[in-house]
Design a protein around this motif. Structure first.
Motif, PDB file in Angstrom:
ATOM      1  N   PHE A 123     -21.527  24.343 -21.291  1.00  0.00           N
ATOM      2  CA  PHE A 123     -21.026  23.867 -20.009  1.00  0.00           C
ATOM      3  C   PHE A 123     -20.124  22.641 -20.166  1.00  0.00           C
ATOM      4  CE2 PHE A 123     -25.527  24.855 -18.080  1.00  0.00           C
ATOM      5  CZ  PHE A 123     -25.372  26.191 -18.411  1.00  0.00           C
ATOM      6  N   GLU A 124     -20.012  22.094 -21.374  1.00  0.00           N
ATOM      7  CA  GLU A 124     -19.454  20.756 -21.549  1.00  0.00           C
ATOM      8  C   GLU A 124     -18.038  20.615 -20.982  1.00  0.00           C
ATOM      9  OE1 GLU A 124     -19.768  16.737 -22.554  1.00  0.00           O
ATOM     10  OE2 GLU A 124     -21.234  18.336 -22.292  1.00  0.00           O
ATOM     11  N   PHE A 125     -17.204  21.622 -21.154  1.00  0.00           N
ATOM     12  CA  PHE A 125     -15.839  21.551 -20.617  1.00  0.00           C
ATOM     13  C   PHE A 125     -15.874  21.357 -19.108  1.00  0.00           C
ATOM     14  CE2 PHE A 125     -12.185  23.733 -18.693  1.00  0.00           C
ATOM     15  CZ  PHE A 125     -11.149  22.998 -19.246  1.00  0.00           C
ATOM     16  N   ASP A 126     -16.695  22.167 -18.434  1.00  0.00           N
ATOM     17  CA  ASP A 126     -16.831  22.072 -16.988  1.00  0.00           C
ATOM     18  C   ASP A 126     -17.424  20.721 -16.583  1.00  0.00           C
ATOM     19  OD1 ASP A 126     -18.339  22.396 -14.369  1.00  0.00           O
ATOM     20  OD2 ASP A 126     -17.337  24.340 -14.437  1.00  0.00           O
ATOM     21  N   VAL A 127     -18.448  20.286 -17.301  1.00  0.00           N
ATOM     22  CA  VAL A 127     -19.135  19.041 -16.979  1.00  0.00           C
ATOM     23  C   VAL A 127     -18.187  17.846 -17.064  1.00  0.00           C
ATOM     24  CG1 VAL A 127     -20.849  17.404 -17.856  1.00  0.00           C
ATOM     25  CG2 VAL A 127     -21.454  19.812 -17.537  1.00  0.00           C
ATOM     26  N   LYS A 128     -17.416  17.751 -18.121  1.00  0.00           N
ATOM     27  CA  LYS A 128     -16.504  16.621 -18.289  1.00  0.00           C
ATOM     28  C   LYS A 128     -15.484  16.552 -17.167  1.00  0.00           C
ATOM     29  CE  LYS A 128     -16.848  15.927 -23.275  1.00  0.00           C
ATOM     30  NZ  LYS A 128     -16.155  16.011 -24.587  1.00  0.00           N
ATOM     31  N   LEU A 129     -14.993  17.713 -16.738  1.00  0.00           N
ATOM     32  CA  LEU A 129     -14.054  17.725 -15.626  1.00  0.00           C
ATOM     33  C   LEU A 129     -14.702  17.233 -14.339  1.00  0.00           C
ATOM     34  CD1 LEU A 129     -12.108  21.072 -16.157  1.00  0.00           C
ATOM     35  CD2 LEU A 129     -11.209  18.752 -16.370  1.00  0.00           C
ATOM     36  N   ARG A 130     -15.927  17.623 -14.117  1.00  0.00           N
ATOM     37  CA  ARG A 130     -16.608  17.225 -12.880  1.00  0.00           C
ATOM     38  C   ARG A 130     -16.876  15.723 -12.866  1.00  0.00           C
ATOM     39  NH1 ARG A 130     -18.019  21.535  -9.869  1.00  0.00           N
ATOM     40  NH2 ARG A 130     -17.854  23.541 -10.927  1.00  0.00           N
ATOM     41  N   ILE A 131     -17.134  15.140 -14.020  1.00  0.00           N
ATOM     42  CA  ILE A 131     -17.372  13.700 -14.076  1.00  0.00           C
ATOM     43  C   ILE A 131     -16.058  12.929 -13.929  1.00  0.00           C
ATOM     44  CG2 ILE A 131     -18.138  11.802 -15.549  1.00  0.00           C
ATOM     45  CD1 ILE A 131     -20.195  13.750 -16.750  1.00  0.00           C
ATOM     46  N   SER A 132     -15.017  13.329 -14.669  1.00  0.00           N
ATOM     47  CA  SER A 132     -13.771  12.570 -14.693  1.00  0.00           C
ATOM     48  C   SER A 132     -12.866  12.869 -13.511  1.00  0.00           C
ATOM     49  CB  SER A 132     -13.014  12.855 -15.993  1.00  0.00           C
ATOM     50  OG  SER A 132     -12.658  14.233 -16.055  1.00  0.00           O
ATOM     51  N   TYR A 133     -12.864  14.113 -13.060  1.00  0.00           N
ATOM     52  CA  TYR A 133     -11.914  14.514 -12.020  1.00  0.00           C
ATOM     53  C   TYR A 133     -12.563  14.558 -10.638  1.00  0.00           C
ATOM     54  CZ  TYR A 133      -7.966  17.007  -9.918  1.00  0.00           C
ATOM     55  OH  TYR A 133      -6.900  17.362  -9.129  1.00  0.00           O
ATOM     56  N   ASN A 134     -13.760  15.117 -10.557  1.00  0.00           N
ATOM     57  CA  ASN A 134     -14.446  15.205  -9.265  1.00  0.00           C
ATOM     58  C   ASN A 134     -15.352  14.011  -8.989  1.00  0.00           C
ATOM     59  OD1 ASN A 134     -13.227  17.661  -9.001  1.00  0.00           O
ATOM     60  ND2 ASN A 134     -15.043  18.869  -9.505  1.00  0.00           N
ATOM     61  N   LEU A 135     -15.526  13.150  -9.992  1.00  0.00           N
ATOM     62  CA  LEU A 135     -16.356  11.950  -9.872  1.00  0.00           C
ATOM     63  C   LEU A 135     -17.820  12.278  -9.580  1.00  0.00           C
ATOM     64  CD1 LEU A 135     -13.920   9.620  -7.863  1.00  0.00           C
ATOM     65  CD2 LEU A 135     -14.133   9.916 -10.338  1.00  0.00           C
ATOM     66  N   SER A 136     -18.291  13.377 -10.145  1.00  0.00           N
ATOM     67  CA  SER A 136     -19.712  13.715 -10.028  1.00  0.00           C
ATOM     68  C   SER A 136     -20.533  12.705 -10.819  1.00  0.00           C
ATOM     69  CB  SER A 136     -19.970  15.127 -10.556  1.00  0.00           C
ATOM     70  OG  SER A 136     -19.327  16.094  -9.757  1.00  0.00           O
ATOM     71  N   ALA A 173     -25.299  10.921 -14.436  1.00  0.00           N
ATOM     72  CA  ALA A 173     -26.716  11.145 -14.713  1.00  0.00           C
ATOM     73  C   ALA A 173     -27.109  12.592 -14.426  1.00  0.00           C
ATOM     74  CB  ALA A 173     -27.574  10.198 -13.882  1.00  0.00           C
ATOM     75  N   GLY A 174     -26.491  13.181 -13.413  1.00  0.00           N
ATOM     76  CA  GLY A 174     -26.804  14.563 -13.058  1.00  0.00           C
ATOM     77  C   GLY A 174     -26.341  15.575 -14.079  1.00  0.00           C
ATOM     78  N   SER A 175     -25.515  15.151 -15.030  1.00  0.00           N
ATOM     79  CA  SER A 175     -25.019  16.071 -16.062  1.00  0.00           C
ATOM     80  C   SER A 175     -25.983  16.205 -17.224  1.00  0.00           C
ATOM     81  CB  SER A 175     -23.668  15.579 -16.592  1.00  0.00           C
ATOM     82  OG  SER A 175     -23.826  14.414 -17.398  1.00  0.00           O
TER      83      SER A 175
END
Length: 242
Positions: A65-78, A81-83
């Protein structure tokens, strides 16, 4: 809403029991916004429970999932900790005990899948046991003794035998479930000996149509063994324990 999910329990690691993890992990973490309200995503690590192989297997899924996760943290500001995932691996013993909820894992037998476990849930004086996948084992009767609800996997042997007779070229694939699953009649015996108040069947093989006639045929003979109510389980069913 999926955003309410923070804890996931695995019984074993056949794909039909862990294949949906990516969806649960992401949808519980992401914030969902509608015209009416905002559903805040999970902002704490997901708690994952399972047998001793869980971190190795689910950890590899999380890596994918790491590709998706990094985008959600950096781009969507998720929330970062939830990752993350925190693991509790245990084949036998209490895995969760807070807010009045106590969850106990115990070993069952689903070989060649090993380890495989079941769960006993206790809350407010009520007990629910979920078998996972298993052949009949003494451990099930021990932990399900007096349970208010036993959710147990089961297959209908006459139906499966009829399929084998009809499709002999698939005999090996069709006969395999008998090696590591429980028949409907065996499930009834377990529930009766354990003194279970209500038996719910899951993991149907072959699956009966969702109508009363088919479901009654699927559980034929069980009432001669087990005196309590029997329900053919379906997705999203809810039970109120009084």
């Amino acid at each position: 809403m999926p955003q309410r999910i923070s804890d996931v329990l695995f019984t074993h690691h056949h794909y039909d029991h862990n294949g949906g993890f990516f969806d649960v992990f992401i949808t519980s973490w992401r914030t969902h916004i509608t015209a009416e309200r905002v559903f805040e995503g999970r902002s704490v690590p997901m708690q994952v429970y399972g047998p001793e192989t869980t971190k190795a297997i689910i950890g590899k899924m999380r890596e994918s999932f790491e590709f998706d996760v990094k985008l959600r943290i950096s781009y969507n500001l998720s929330d970062e900790a939830g990752s993350r995932i925190e693991y509790t691996e245990c084949n036998e013993g209490v895995v969760y005990d807070k807010d009045g909820i106590r969850i106990t894992a115990f070993e069952v037998d689903h070989r060649p899948v090993y380890p495989a476990i079941a769960y006993k849930f206790e809350y407010n004086g009520k007990t629910v046991v979920i078998s996972g996948d298993t052949i009949p084992v003494a451990n099930m009767e021990k932990h399900a003794a007096g349970a208010d609800l036993l959710v147990h996997e089961a297959y209908n042997k006459p139906w499966l035998d009829a399929l084998i007779a009809r499709y002999p070229q698939h005999e090996k694939a069709l006969s395999n479930p008998a090696k590591y699953h429980t028949t409907t009649l065996e499930a009834a015996q377990i529930a009766q000996r354990a003194g279970v108040k209500h038996l719910v069947l899951t993991h149907h093989i072959p699956a009966p149509e969702a109508n009363p006639a088919a479901e009654q045929a699927y559980i034929e003979g069980m009432a001669d063994i087990y005196a309590g109510p029997i329900t053919v389980g379906r997705d999203l069913m809810a039970f109120e324990l009084k």
